[in-house]
Design a protein around this motif. Structure first.
Motif, PDB file in Angstrom:
ATOM      1  N   TRP A 279       0.819  -1.209   0.000  1.00 35.56           N
ATOM      2  CA  TRP A 279       0.000   0.000   0.000  1.00 35.56           C
ATOM      3  C   TRP A 279       0.859   1.268   0.000  1.00 35.56           C
ATOM      4  N   VAL A 280       2.100   1.142   0.483  1.00 35.12           N
ATOM      5  CA  VAL A 280       2.961   2.313   0.639  1.00 35.12           C
ATOM      6  C   VAL A 280       3.215   3.024  -0.691  1.00 35.12           C
ATOM      7  N   TYR A 281       3.179   2.270  -1.812  1.00 36.05           N
ATOM      8  CA  TYR A 281       3.484   2.872  -3.105  1.00 36.05           C
ATOM      9  C   TYR A 281       2.407   3.841  -3.582  1.00 36.05           C
ATOM     10  N   GLU A 282       1.228   3.788  -2.972  1.00 35.93           N
ATOM     11  CA  GLU A 282       0.155   4.711  -3.330  1.00 35.93           C
ATOM     12  C   GLU A 282       0.093   5.898  -2.371  1.00 35.93           C
ATOM     13  N   HIS A 283       0.969   5.928  -1.386  1.00 35.12           N
ATOM     14  CA  HIS A 283       0.895   6.967  -0.353  1.00 35.12           C
ATOM     15  C   HIS A 283       1.323   8.324  -0.921  1.00 35.12           C
ATOM     16  N   PRO A 284       0.582   9.397  -0.651  1.00 28.51           N
ATOM     17  CA  PRO A 284       0.908  10.718  -1.218  1.00 28.51           C
ATOM     18  C   PRO A 284       2.217  11.306  -0.703  1.00 28.51           C
ATOM     19  N   ASP A 285       2.748  10.780   0.401  1.00 29.64           N
ATOM     20  CA  ASP A 285       3.966  11.356   0.974  1.00 29.64           C
ATOM     21  C   ASP A 285       5.256  10.830   0.347  1.00 29.64           C
ATOM     22  N   ILE A 286       5.177   9.807  -0.496  1.00 29.85           N
ATOM     23  CA  ILE A 286       6.411   9.288  -1.092  1.00 29.85           C
ATOM     24  C   ILE A 286       6.655   9.954  -2.444  1.00 29.85           C
ATOM     25  N   ASP A 287       7.908   9.994  -2.818  1.00 27.66           N
ATOM     26  CA  ASP A 287       8.310  10.580  -4.094  1.00 27.66           C
ATOM     27  C   ASP A 287       8.104   9.542  -5.184  1.00 27.66           C
ATOM     28  N   LYS A 288       7.092   9.759  -6.025  1.00 31.42           N
ATOM     29  CA  LYS A 288       6.760   8.784  -7.059  1.00 31.42           C
ATOM     30  C   LYS A 288       7.857   8.634  -8.108  1.00 31.42           C
ATOM     31  N   GLU A 289       8.684   9.651  -8.263  1.00 29.95           N
ATOM     32  CA  GLU A 289       9.779   9.553  -9.230  1.00 29.95           C
ATOM     33  C   GLU A 289      10.836   8.556  -8.768  1.00 29.95           C
ATOM     34  N   ILE A 290      10.924   8.361  -7.472  1.00 33.59           N
ATOM     35  CA  ILE A 290      11.942   7.473  -6.912  1.00 33.59           C
ATOM     36  C   ILE A 290      11.348   6.132  -6.481  1.00 33.59           C
ATOM     37  N   ASN A 291      10.174   6.178  -5.875  1.00 37.22           N
ATOM     38  CA  ASN A 291       9.634   4.997  -5.217  1.00 37.22           C
ATOM     39  C   ASN A 291       8.392   4.406  -5.877  1.00 37.22           C
ATOM     40  N   THR A 292       8.131   4.737  -7.108  1.00 39.52           N
ATOM     41  CA  THR A 292       6.972   4.176  -7.784  1.00 39.52           C
ATOM     42  C   THR A 292       7.076   2.656  -7.888  1.00 39.52           C
ATOM     43  N   PHE A 293       5.920   1.975  -7.817  1.00 41.86           N
ATOM     44  CA  PHE A 293       5.929   0.517  -7.908  1.00 41.86           C
ATOM     45  C   PHE A 293       6.256   0.051  -9.320  1.00 41.86           C
TER      46      PHE A 293
END
Length: 302
Positions: A279-293
């Motif tokens: 679920w963490v990959y959908e969290h708004p607080d993570i940087d999607k450029e780095i941590n996208t699933f």
């Protein structure tokens, strides 16, 4: 979170048969079966307003190339104005299958090559079909280019901790062949995968409700309904379409769905949801450029 009137049908599984027994997958304890064409027709005809314009994946636990009437099913989906995509491990991607798929209404075809390391392939897949799959992908690319097919081809690779340089080499190889690449981060399939590399995931301070239970439905080959792409062990089966006269909207608005949404809104996670960490990959607080699933590497040659 709010719920749309019409759900997104993420996957409609045509078959639960699989020709591999990958360590990266879950134990295959489910009953193997194909969704009959008669049942597919029933589901489509009774839910025309739901299916209209949707783009649906035709796989989940099985490999769709094992479905004996795949060509007929693809035409049926087109009749109901449904766009279709599928992912395959590529073992059965013979010249005959390639020709059928590239002449079909199929919108997208993903081949899960996962790695360019033959030894790692054996560890991840539990199979020595590495060279077979590589050859099939080469044949697919050549046929696709020769036909000028409309079907979008994508090769899937897996980030299992091999390092940036090896991932970049994998991407470069297929990009140079004119094919888009998708690199998926490893998922432990809600603690059910039999292969678990030591890989760190993004850290966030607070879990939020999961989008899956508010937006998506996954329909399996036995007509049961589940909520989550990561739950291949199907611990989160909510109900069966048969019990709702095959009405997707009745399922969508059922007490069962409302209950699990209420639990998520209250941050009470049970069963498979409780054990999930993807679920963490959908969290708004993570940087999607780095941590996208899933990271997509398009190519200008496509």
């Amino acid at each position: 979170m709010t719920t749309p009137i019409i759900p997104y049908i993420k996957n409609l599984e045509l078959t639960s048969y699989c020709n591999l027994n990958c360590p990266i997958c879950v134990e295959k304890t489910w009953k193997r079966e194909h969704l009959s064409l008669e049942l597919l027709e029933t589901i489509l005809s009774k839910n025309k307003e739901v299916f209209e314009g949707q783009s649906i994946w035709l796989h989940y636990r099985g490999d769709p190339l094992l479905y004996p009437q795949l060509d007929i099913a693809l035409d049926m989906f087109e009749t109901y104005h449904v766009r279709t995509r599928l992912s395959t491990n590529g073992v059965l991607l013979t010249p005959q299958k390639i020709d059928m798929l590239l002449h079909s209404p199929l919108e997208g075809l993903v081949v899960s090559v996962i790695t360019d390391d033959a030894e790692m392939y054996k560890q991840l897949r539990g199979s020595d079909k590495y060279e077979t799959v590589r050859a099939h992908v080469d044949n697919l690319i050549l046929a696709h280019q020769a036909l000028g097919s409309h079907t979008k081809i994508q090769v899937m690779g897996l980030n299992y901790g091999q390092g940036v340089s090896k991932i970049e080499a994998f991407v470069k190889h297929y990009n140079n062949l004119g094919v888009e690449v998708a690199i998926h981060r490893f998922s432990d399939r809600i603690n059910q995968s039999r292969y678990n590399p030591d890989m760190k995931k993004p850290i966030v301070s607070k879990r939020l409700p999961c989008k899956w239970v508010f937006n998506d439905i996954i329909i399996l080959s036995d007509c049961s309904v589940t909520t989550c792409y990561f739950d291949l062990a199907t611990r989160n089966i909510l109900c069966n379409l048969r019990d709702y006269d095959y009405s997707i909207l009745e399922v969508w608005n059922s007490e069962t769905y409302q209950r699990i949404r209420a639990e998520h809104n209250s941050l009470h996670f049970k069963g498979a949801c409780k054990d999930c960490c993807d679920w963490v990959y959908e969290h708004p607080d993570i940087d999607k450029e780095i941590n996208t699933f899933v990271r997509i590497y398009p190519t200008k040659h496509v």
